[in-house]
Scaffold this active site. Structure first.
Site, short mmCIF file in Angstrom:
data_model
loop_
_atom_site.label_atom_id
_atom_site.label_comp_id
_atom_site.label_asym_id
_atom_site.label_seq_id
_atom_site.Cartn_x
_atom_site.Cartn_y
_atom_site.Cartn_z
N HIS A 106 0.89 -1.19 -0.07
CA HIS A 106 -0.06 0.03 0.09
C HIS A 106 0.98 1.43 0.06
O HIS A 106 1.95 1.34 0.57
CB HIS A 106 -0.63 -0.18 1.25
CG HIS A 106 -1.72 0.96 1.57
ND1 HIS A 106 -1.76 2.15 1.93
CD2 HIS A 106 -3.23 1.09 1.11
CE1 HIS A 106 -2.65 3.13 1.84
NE2 HIS A 106 -3.77 2.27 1.52
N ASP B 24 3.14 -4.80 7.96
CA ASP B 24 2.14 -3.86 8.01
C ASP B 24 0.86 -4.88 7.96
O ASP B 24 0.30 -5.68 7.14
CB ASP B 24 2.09 -3.24 6.33
CG ASP B 24 0.60 -2.35 6.13
OD1 ASP B 24 -0.34 -2.76 6.87
OD2 ASP B 24 0.65 -1.99 5.16
N1 7TS Z 1 -1.66 -0.83 4.43
C1 7TS Z 1 -2.63 -1.44 4.11
C2 7TS Z 1 -2.24 -2.82 3.48
C3 7TS Z 1 -3.75 -1.06 3.70
O1 7TS Z 1 -4.68 -1.72 3.11
C4 7TS Z 1 -4.29 0.19 4.28
C5 7TS Z 1 -5.46 1.02 4.01
C6 7TS Z 1 -3.08 0.96 5.02
C7 7TS Z 1 -1.87 0.57 5.24
C8 7TS Z 1 -3.14 2.34 5.44
O2 7TS Z 1 -3.96 2.28 6.66
P1 7TS Z 1 -4.81 3.39 7.29
O3 7TS Z 1 -5.69 2.95 8.34
O4 7TS Z 1 -3.57 4.21 8.02
O5 7TS Z 1 -5.15 4.25 6.46
N2 7TS Z 1 -6.09 0.60 3.17
C9 7TS Z 1 -7.32 0.98 2.44
C10 7TS Z 1 -7.91 0.23 1.43
O6 7TS Z 1 -7.55 -0.72 1.01
N3 7TS Z 1 -8.93 1.07 1.07
O7 7TS Z 1 -9.01 2.25 1.87
C11 7TS Z 1 -7.95 1.97 2.71
#
Ligand code: 7TS
Length: 412
Positions: A129, A206
């Protein structure tokens, strides 16, 4: 087949715990299949947050009064709940942050900034991501270090031999997703940690897409850092967790400066607090931590293995049914998959499919999922992504399949 026969879970009873699910969208019952973006919240989580604000709101770690002591106790209790959830050795290894993004930025800005020298390398994978790419790019640029990327095969699986080849004496850290949000791939993180540690390389995992679906035991994994977001595990937004091995945390400089992260301050010299407080400057999201603890207790009450078993049935069924639609191409066909199905339809833009599904009351995500390198790898601008949670029904998969067929007829 139903959940009870497969896992002992009664999905219809579970659904009653989630008030938001019982509504119609465009005149159709809501089918919420966008759980990788964020999960819905059970009533126990909503109640825990309301109860906190209604009866014990106060700042923590500073008041001597009754409410402050209660709020502090509940905030610290939430830390113990997270410790047990991840099977960390010590509550001091649990740092509350805003979410996965902040957890990764914290490690990049502290561990990364103090360990990276010109010519050093940080290893990531091609399925990360953006939040596990960009912070490393930023710190590598600042320190004159280099980002190395382990490629994936056509199934969307990490190529382990390439991973081994890229690990070297220059590698200072590996940052790997446990589960890909765009492909659903579950990485063999335990094996990857073993490989990295054999080279003396610490590993950040992650876990944003893992903790709601798989049992995570940081001691069994042996990882050095593990990050996740509360809102993807039935908890509130704005709260997340960084687990860090105590030996590493103790040697890391603070992330932000401010209140609550110090032992003593004078204009000449400030002494920092021990972990975890060293990394929690300012008033934290107290209600968020309490809500997250309620979410974790809810999930562990259902049983993470049972949840995984049910979601695996849903995913298997969904993949089977979608694959039969002519002109549909699955993006990612990994052997180990968790809760995510990504696909494209020949000649139809993903956003248009998403719109047709929305009109049927079905919530999916259409886009690049903040994983543009994955899209580039497959030569598509975007995919349609259905992502599942424990409250999803088989019937919702049937509706998804029917609606995709309809989108194909209308637009294809
Ligand atoms: N890593 C992964 C694998 C993720 O899917 C996401 C968010 C993040 C990090 C970041 O998470 P946050 O809570 O700090 O934003 N993924 C997604 C998604 O797949 N659709 O919207 C957010």
């Amino acid at each position: 087949m139903n959940a009870t026969s497969v896992t002992g879970l009664d999905v219809e009873v579970i659904r009653k715990d989630f008030p938001i699910l019982h509504q119609t969208v465009h005149g159709k019952p809501l089918a919420y299949l966008d759980n990788a973006a964020t999960t819905q919240k059970p009533r126990v989580v909503i109640d825990a947050i309301r109860q906190y604000y209604e009866s014990e709101n106060a700042n923590i770690h500073r008041g001597v009064h009754y409410l402050s002591e209660r709020a502090t106790a509940d905030y610290e209790r939430a830390r113990s709940v997270v410790r047990a959830f991840l099977n960390a050795r010590d509550s001091a290894e649990i740092i509350f942050v805003r979410g996965t993004t902040e957890a990764i930025n914290l490690v990049a800005a502290t561990y990364g900034r103090t360990h990276l020298q010109p010519g050093d390398e940080v290893l990531i994978t091609a399925m990360e991501h953006h939040s596990n790419i960009v912070p490393w790019q930023m710190i590598c640029e600042e320190r004159g270090a280099r980002l190395r990327v382990v490629p994936i095969n056509d199934h969307g699986e990490l190529i382990i031999e390439e991973f081994e080849k890229l690990l070297s004496a220059r590698t200072r850290l590996a940052a790997i997703t446990h589960v890909s949000n765009a492909l659903g791939t579950v990485n063999p993180v335990q094996e990857l940690v073993r490989l990295c540690h054999a080279h003396g390389v610490p590993v950040l995992i992650d876990g944003a897409q893992a903790v709601a679906h798989l049992r995570v035991d940081v001691q069994a994994l042996g990882c050095d850092f593990y990050a996740f977001s509360g809102h993807k595990v039935y908890g509130p937004t704005g709260i997340g967790v960084l687990y860090g091995r105590k030996e590493l945390l103790e040697r890391m400089p603070p992330y932000q400066g401010g209140g609550d992260m110090i032992r003593s301050v004078s204009f000449e010299r400030t002494l920092y607090a021990d972990p975890p407080y060293r990394f929690e400057a300012g008033t934290p999201h107290i209600a968020g931590a309490i809500g997250l603890a309620a979410a974790i207790e809810y999930l562990t009450g259902l049983g993470i293995e049972q949840v995984h078993a049910w979601e695996s049935q849903l995913v298997r069924y969904g993949v089977e049914q979608l694959a039969q639609i002519p002109g549909l191409r699955l993006i990612g066909t990994p052997r180990e998959r968790a809760a995510v199905i990504s696909f494209v339809l020949d000649g139809v833009h993903a956003h248009d499919v998403g719109t047709v599904l929305d009109l049927e009351g079905i919530a999916v995500r259409a886009g690049h999922h903040c994983a543009q390198p994955v899209m580039q790898r497959y030569g598509v601008p975007a995919t349609v992504r259905a992502s599942l949670a424990v409250y999803n029904r088989l019937e919702e998969i049937d509706r998804l399949v029917m609606a995709v067929r309809k989108a194909k007829e209308l637009l294809g």
